[in-house]
Scaffold this active site. Structure first.
Site, PDB file in Angstrom:
ATOM      1  N   SER A 133       0.822  -1.213   0.000  1.00 50.18           N
ATOM      2  CA  SER A 133       0.000   0.000   0.000  1.00 50.18           C
ATOM      3  C   SER A 133       0.852   1.257   0.000  1.00 50.18           C
ATOM      4  O   SER A 133       1.923   1.294   0.592  1.00 50.18           O
ATOM      5  CB  SER A 133      -0.909   0.043   1.236  1.00 50.18           C
ATOM      6  OG  SER A 133      -1.594   1.283   1.254  1.00 50.18           O
ATOM      7  N   LYS A 187      -4.419  -6.641   3.414  1.00 50.39           N
ATOM      8  CA  LYS A 187      -4.451  -5.521   2.471  1.00 50.39           C
ATOM      9  C   LYS A 187      -5.894  -5.194   2.050  1.00 50.39           C
ATOM     10  O   LYS A 187      -6.263  -4.030   1.907  1.00 50.39           O
ATOM     11  CB  LYS A 187      -3.594  -5.828   1.226  1.00 50.39           C
ATOM     12  CG  LYS A 187      -3.655  -4.752   0.144  1.00 50.39           C
ATOM     13  CD  LYS A 187      -3.084  -3.441   0.641  1.00 50.39           C
ATOM     14  CE  LYS A 187      -3.207  -2.216  -0.190  1.00 50.39           C
ATOM     15  NZ  LYS A 187      -3.814  -2.089  -1.439  1.00 50.39           N
ATOM     16  N   HIS A 190      -7.401  -3.362   4.829  1.00 46.50           N
ATOM     17  CA  HIS A 190      -6.818  -2.011   4.772  1.00 46.50           C
ATOM     18  C   HIS A 190      -7.635  -1.159   3.800  1.00 46.50           C
ATOM     19  O   HIS A 190      -7.999  -0.016   4.088  1.00 46.50           O
ATOM     20  CB  HIS A 190      -5.351  -2.090   4.324  1.00 46.50           C
ATOM     21  CG  HIS A 190      -4.762  -0.790   3.867  1.00 46.50           C
ATOM     22  ND1 HIS A 190      -5.067  -0.208   2.642  1.00 46.50           N
ATOM     23  CD2 HIS A 190      -3.913   0.079   4.470  1.00 46.50           C
ATOM     24  CE1 HIS A 190      -4.426   0.932   2.525  1.00 46.50           C
ATOM     25  NE2 HIS A 190      -3.716   1.137   3.618  1.00 46.50           N
ATOM     26  N   ASN A 191      -7.925  -1.715   2.644  1.00 48.45           N
ATOM     27  CA  ASN A 191      -8.668  -0.954   1.637  1.00 48.45           C
ATOM     28  C   ASN A 191     -10.110  -0.703   2.064  1.00 48.45           C
ATOM     29  O   ASN A 191     -10.676   0.348   1.765  1.00 48.45           O
ATOM     30  CB  ASN A 191      -8.622  -1.670   0.289  1.00 48.45           C
ATOM     31  CG  ASN A 191      -7.290  -1.450  -0.415  1.00 48.45           C
ATOM     32  OD1 ASN A 191      -6.278  -1.231   0.242  1.00 48.45           O
ATOM     33  ND2 ASN A 191      -7.282  -1.520  -1.730  1.00 48.45           N
ATOM     34  N   GLU A 194      -9.850   2.103   4.185  1.00 48.25           N
ATOM     35  CA  GLU A 194      -9.550   3.245   3.293  1.00 48.25           C
ATOM     36  C   GLU A 194     -10.857   3.806   2.695  1.00 48.25           C
ATOM     37  O   GLU A 194     -11.087   5.018   2.703  1.00 48.25           O
ATOM     38  CB  GLU A 194      -8.614   2.745   2.183  1.00 48.25           C
ATOM     39  CG  GLU A 194      -8.302   3.712   1.065  1.00 48.25           C
ATOM     40  CD  GLU A 194      -7.443   3.034  -0.030  1.00 48.25           C
ATOM     41  OE1 GLU A 194      -6.359   2.532   0.283  1.00 48.25           O
ATOM     42  OE2 GLU A 194      -7.882   3.016  -1.202  1.00 48.25           O
TER      43      GLU A 194
END
Ligand code: 6PG
Length: 469
Positions: A133, A187, A190-191, A194
């Site tokens: 990222s 990940k 994480h997104n 986000e």
């Protein structure tokens, strides 16, 4: 610098080129190639321009690149997720020797990573699914890196991965977080966070812009100021910059010439899907995914405004209240993300270290923020009921800031401003505060129409209501 394996990178798009330059910059020798061969000499030229081509070997095809590399090899794939990853692996596998490693550094679906790990490892090769990222800038100068694979696979590539990663107070923002799909799952979450954070920020902007009538540049200044405090983060920082930017063509505020329809490649949606599948509420992330989906229905929204009339009226909310509302929304988005991670870690037996995950996110990635350091500390203590939101440091912040979120959501709702993520955040925390909720009625309804039975307060199971005689 040397590693135990010869390094290769396939896929010289924006992110691939940036990551390759980063690897060279840290002193590692590197072989590169690309699906369309023309990109290779261009990249070599670019690297030469930066004085980074001494240990760079360009090859016109994947086959030629593998042939030029001494075993053991570690090949990083920077190709679009999905079919291109499978196609590249299919080409690569017959060319590789036992002990070689394939590293997928794209935004792959963790389920595909699990399946690929098995296929590749059954052939005696090693597979790493690696979440990266930080966008182009991060890839070039230090991304946050979330690694999934065996501990041995991690040990072999650790020096290079740590060297190219972002650093937080000198510590690498890269770690091995679990086997097979764990890195890509982290990940993905994480997104999801986000998406939630971006939506919360956009909603706060919307209330200032369309509720208070503030100009984008003035709002940008407020965000700039917020970046010096508990909201200090990459996304608040860039929002401050974005809102103060002027369109070169028209001289208008840059945001005012951009269509209000946001695309999505899928990772936010995957987070919501996995959360629902595991029975975990990710309501803020879901609101963000839904918000993006509705944003793309531009014509329908225009028709809605015509048919029902424009909804938004003036509101009076202070900067301080908006600040605190955003802070609560952000804390709860992280909390939802970590709850999803915990559920997946248990389901797939990954043993993901939540404190390390928070630490890996402290620099380099899109959701980096000062809060993550507090979150990492909280995960290192004994959390009441295992809940991040019950950590004393989080409770203090939430207690202080919650009244502001309530005022902001009230003002938005009263004056017809859509604020799905902020509202979801408020409902989430309020639900967590109801020792007795309203699912008794749902249980009764289920029993009424389908004899599903319910549990009585005294613990007796499979009970039926008087409606069944
Ligand atoms: C990152 C980002 C990145 C992602 C883009 C676009 O961590 O660097 O998450 O991986 O691809 O943000 O994602 P969407 O198209 O889904 O918005």
């Amino acid at each position: 610098m040397t590693t135990t394996a010869t390094l290769g990178l396939y896929g010289l798009g924006t992110m691939g080129s940036a990551l390759a330059l980063n690897i060279l910059d840290k002193g590692f020798a590197l072989h590169v190639s690309n699906r369309s061969a023309e990109a290779v000499p261009d990249f070599v030229e670019e690297a030469r321009g930066e004085g980074l081509a001494a240990d760079l070997h360009g090859a016109e095809s994947l086959e030629a690149m593998v042939k030029a590399m001494d075993a053991p090899r570690a090949i990083i794939l920077m190709v679009p997720s999905g079919k291109p990853v499978d196609a590249t692996i299919d080409t690569l596998m017959p060319l590789l020797d036992k002990g070689d490693t394939i590293i997928d550094a794209g935004n792959s679906d963790f389920r595909e990573t699990r399946a690929r790990t098995k296929t590749v490892e059954d052939a005696g090769l090693t597979y790493i699914g690696m979440g990266v990222s930080g966008g182009e800038e991060g890839a070039r100068h230090g991304p946050s890196i979330m690694v999934g694979g065996t501990p041995e696979a991690w040990d072999a590539v650790r020096p290079v991965i740590e060297a190219i990663s972002a650093k937080f107070e000198g510590a690498p923002c890269a770690d091995h977080l679990g086997p097979d799909g764990a890195g890509h799952f982290v990940k993905t979450v994480h997104n999801g966070i986000e998406y939630a954070d971006m939506q919360l920020i956009a909603e706060v902007y919307g209330l200032m812009r369309y509720g208070r009538g503030d100009a984008p540049a003035a709002i940008g200044k407020v965000f700039e100021g917020w970046n010096d405090g508990p909201l200090d983060s990459y996304l608040v920082e860039i929002t401050g910059k974005v809102l103060q930017a002027t369109d070169r063509e028209t001289g208008k505020s840059a945001v005012d010439v951009i269509l209000d329809a946001a695309g999505q490649k899928g990772t936010g949606r995957w987070t919501a899907i996995e959360a629902i599948r595991m029975g975990k509420s990710a309501s803020i992330i879901e609101a963000a995914v839904g918000g993006r989906a509705l944003s793309s229905e531009v014509a329908v929204r225009a028709a809605g405004e015509d048919i029902f009339g424009a909804a938004r009226g003036p509101i009076e909310v202070s900067d301080d209240d908006l600040h605190d509302a955003l802070l609560v929304g952000r804390i709860l988005s992280y909390a939802q993300g970590f709850r999803i991670l915990e559920a997946a870690s248990e389901e797939f037996d990954w043993s993901i270290d939540m404190a390390r995950t928070a630490e890996v996110w402290r620099a380099g990635c899109i959701i980096r923020s000062v809060l993550l350091d507090d979150i990492a500390t909280a995960f290192r203590s004994d959390l009441p009921h295992g809940q991040l939101v019950f950590a004393p440091a989080m409770v203090t912040r939430l207690q202080e800031a919650l009244p502001a979120l309530r005022r902001v959501v009230c003002a938005a709702a009263t004056q017809g401003h859509a604020a799905p993520a902020l509202s979801s955040a408020l409902s989430f925390v309020d639900t967590l505060r109801h020792a007795r909720g309203t699912a008794d009625v749902i249980q009764a309804q289920r029993d009424f129409f389908g004899r599903h039975g319910f549990v009585r307060l005294d613990g007796r199971e499979d009970q039926h209501g008087p409606w069944w005689g």
